[in-house]
Design a protein around this motif. Structure first.
Motif, PDB file in Angstrom:
ATOM      1  N   ALA A 102       0.912  66.214 -18.803  1.00  0.00           N
ATOM      2  CA  ALA A 102       1.579  65.850 -20.061  1.00  0.00           C
ATOM      3  C   ALA A 102       3.056  65.631 -19.807  1.00  0.00           C
ATOM      4  O   ALA A 102       3.682  66.365 -19.037  1.00  0.00           O
ATOM      5  CB  ALA A 102       1.380  66.928 -21.119  1.00  0.00           C
ATOM      6  N   VAL A 117      -1.178  62.321 -20.672  1.00  0.00           N
ATOM      7  CA  VAL A 117      -0.852  62.335 -22.100  1.00  0.00           C
ATOM      8  C   VAL A 117       0.654  62.237 -22.255  1.00  0.00           C
ATOM      9  O   VAL A 117       1.404  62.999 -21.626  1.00  0.00           O
ATOM     10  CB  VAL A 117      -1.376  63.605 -22.798  1.00  0.00           C
ATOM     11  CG1 VAL A 117      -0.864  63.673 -24.239  1.00  0.00           C
ATOM     12  CG2 VAL A 117      -2.901  63.637 -22.778  1.00  0.00           C
ATOM     13  N   CYS A 147      -8.621  65.008 -23.509  1.00  0.00           N
ATOM     14  CA  CYS A 147      -7.742  65.789 -22.628  1.00  0.00           C
ATOM     15  C   CYS A 147      -8.311  65.870 -21.212  1.00  0.00           C
ATOM     16  O   CYS A 147      -7.556  65.975 -20.236  1.00  0.00           O
ATOM     17  CB  CYS A 147      -7.529  67.191 -23.193  1.00  0.00           C
ATOM     18  SG  CYS A 147      -6.466  67.247 -24.665  1.00  0.00           S
ATOM     19  N   GLN A 170      -2.614  58.473 -22.946  1.00  0.00           N
ATOM     20  CA  GLN A 170      -2.922  58.754 -24.345  1.00  0.00           C
ATOM     21  C   GLN A 170      -1.708  59.308 -25.075  1.00  0.00           C
ATOM     22  O   GLN A 170      -1.027  60.204 -24.572  1.00  0.00           O
ATOM     23  CB  GLN A 170      -4.053  59.785 -24.435  1.00  0.00           C
ATOM     24  CG  GLN A 170      -4.377  60.282 -25.833  1.00  0.00           C
ATOM     25  CD  GLN A 170      -5.124  59.254 -26.652  1.00  0.00           C
ATOM     26  OE1 GLN A 170      -5.998  58.556 -26.137  1.00  0.00           O
ATOM     27  NE2 GLN A 170      -4.785  59.137 -27.932  1.00  0.00           N
ATOM     28  N   THR A 171      -1.424  58.769 -26.270  1.00  0.00           N
ATOM     29  CA  THR A 171      -0.505  59.404 -27.207  1.00  0.00           C
ATOM     30  C   THR A 171      -1.291  59.686 -28.477  1.00  0.00           C
ATOM     31  O   THR A 171      -1.859  58.768 -29.077  1.00  0.00           O
ATOM     32  CB  THR A 171       0.707  58.508 -27.519  1.00  0.00           C
ATOM     33  OG1 THR A 171       1.498  58.362 -26.334  1.00  0.00           O
ATOM     34  CG2 THR A 171       1.576  59.131 -28.605  1.00  0.00           C
TER      35      THR A 171
END
Length: 400
Positions: free
Chosen positions: A186, A165, A159, A128-129
């Motif tokens: 992340a 991420v 999240c 995910q961005t």
């Protein structure tokens, strides 16, 4: 790898300059092109906005764009698109069942909502961005935030659900940690810039010292503050690029508001609204300016300072979001508090009075853009994340 990039509202084939067409469109298209150049099979999935367009378009850069036929075939504000995400997810699930991929990379939170729902059913890893976080938008805009009320909860859910991420700046990682995302899940990979298109150019001398503000014309971009700063900078002109075509400037509410700011500040004769400009003209505008002013109230990343640095232009920017990573105070530009015209004016004045420092900042900015933000480097770092996540998913699938 077979890579699916999901960008529900930001189609890389869209014409830039609309309310919802900007940096994310450029980011997705440039990333897709660079990944394709590295030998990957890349498809971008974006919602249709017109009839009569092919369902699948193979671009000259080697990646495909697939127009997802959900919702009305017309432009819809992105804040109104959540209602179509269940149908978007069903389409993705169908396509990935027919044409399997190795990894999904969702761009923007609504893309993540659709992608995780579809990927769960066909057992695919999702990266995910966010490009922007609802928590930050709500904090900064308050009652003016037009995001769906479900956004914050859905982002927190992402999240938990996504495999990883990719954040665009370190400030975002801190925000994500507050939302419950462990740091190990992340990775910071910044947005990129075309350092061949955005490069220093020789331009003829100008009779006036000139500042440039460029980007979407929305209040949070701080253009009004740059105009107010001009009142403390006699003899300096400000060019404002962005918004509708020149023929539509008189009818644009934000342009009217900014013109009122200029009139109240006594600088209306020194503020020039150029309207929306083609991307190919942006490097020329940047090179014609003595420096670029980018003073948003908040900014998830902010591509304009990086483009200015690639053009060898010093930057005066706000100390917010991604600019805290990209602009090095005293090296490539200066950072100032947001919403402070007096401090903006002071930083601009000091740079305009010191040509040697402007040259040094410009050279350092160009070096930094090439070293850290060229698209080949961004794609390589993104590819490394994909490889880790695919390998982890493979190990999980074969574990006893």
């Amino acid at each position: 790898m077979r890579i699916a990039l999901v960008s529900e509202h930001a189609n890389p084939l869209a014409v830039l300059g609309g309310a919802d067409a900007g940096g994310q469109n450029v980011h997705v298209g440039a990333l897709a092109a660079e990944l394709a150049a590295r030998g990957h099979d890349v498809t971008v999935y974006s919602r249709w906005t017109a009839t009569g367009v092919p369902v699948r378009v193979v671009t000259d850069e080697g990646y495909a764009v697939e127009h997802v036929p959900v919702g009305p075939p017309e432009e819809v504000p992105k804040d109104d698109l959540l209602q179509y995400m269940p149908a978007f997810a069903r389409y993705l699930e169908m396509r990935w069942s027919e044409r399997p991929v190795d990894i999904v990379h969702a761009h923007f939170w609504m893309s993540g909502v659709a992608s995780t729902r579809a990927a769960r059913r066909v057992d695919l890893p999702v990266v995910q961005t966010f490009h922007a976080l609802g928590t930050v938008k709500r904090r900064q805009q308050g009652d003016h935030d037009t995001s769906p009320p479900e956004r914050l909860g859905l982002e927190r859910g992402l999240c938990r659900r996504v495999d990883h991420v990719i954040a665009t700046c370190t400030d975002e990682v801190e925000e994500l940690a507050a939302m419950g995302l462990p740091a190990r899940r992340a990775t910071v990979v910044p947005c990129g810039v075309d350092t061949d298109l955005f490069r220093p150019q020789e331009v003829p001398p100008k009779p006036h010292r000139t500042l440039l503000s460029i980007g979407r014309l929305v209040e949070r971009k701080g253009v009004g503050n740059a105009i107010e700063a001009l009142a403390m900078l006699p003899g300096v002109e400000l060019r404002v690029a962005g918004g509708p075509a020149p023929s539509g400037l008189h009818d644009d509410p934000e342009v009217r508001r900014l013109r009122e700011v200029a009139t109240r500040s006594g600088v209306s004769e020194r503020v020039h609204f150029l309207g929306g400009v083609g991307r190919e003209r942006v490097p020329e505008l940047m090179n014609e300016a003595d420096l670029v002013v980018a003073v948003p109230w908040y900014e998830p990343f902010g591509i304009v300072p990086v483009e200015a640095m690639a053009c060898g232009r010093p930057v005066v920017g706000s100390a917010v979001g991604g600019l805290l990573d990209t602009v090095l105070p005293g090296v490539t530009g200066e950072l100032v508090p947001p919403r402070r015209p007096d401090v903006i004016a002071l930083a601009v004045r000091r740079l305009l009075e010191d040509p040697a420092r402007r040259v040094a900042y410009g050279q350092a900015g160009r070096d930094r853009a090439v070293a850290l933000y060229r698209w080949s480097r961004v794609a390589e770092a993104t590819e490394e994340v994909y490889e880790r996540i695919v390998a982890a998913a493979t190990r999980k699938a074969v574990a006893p």
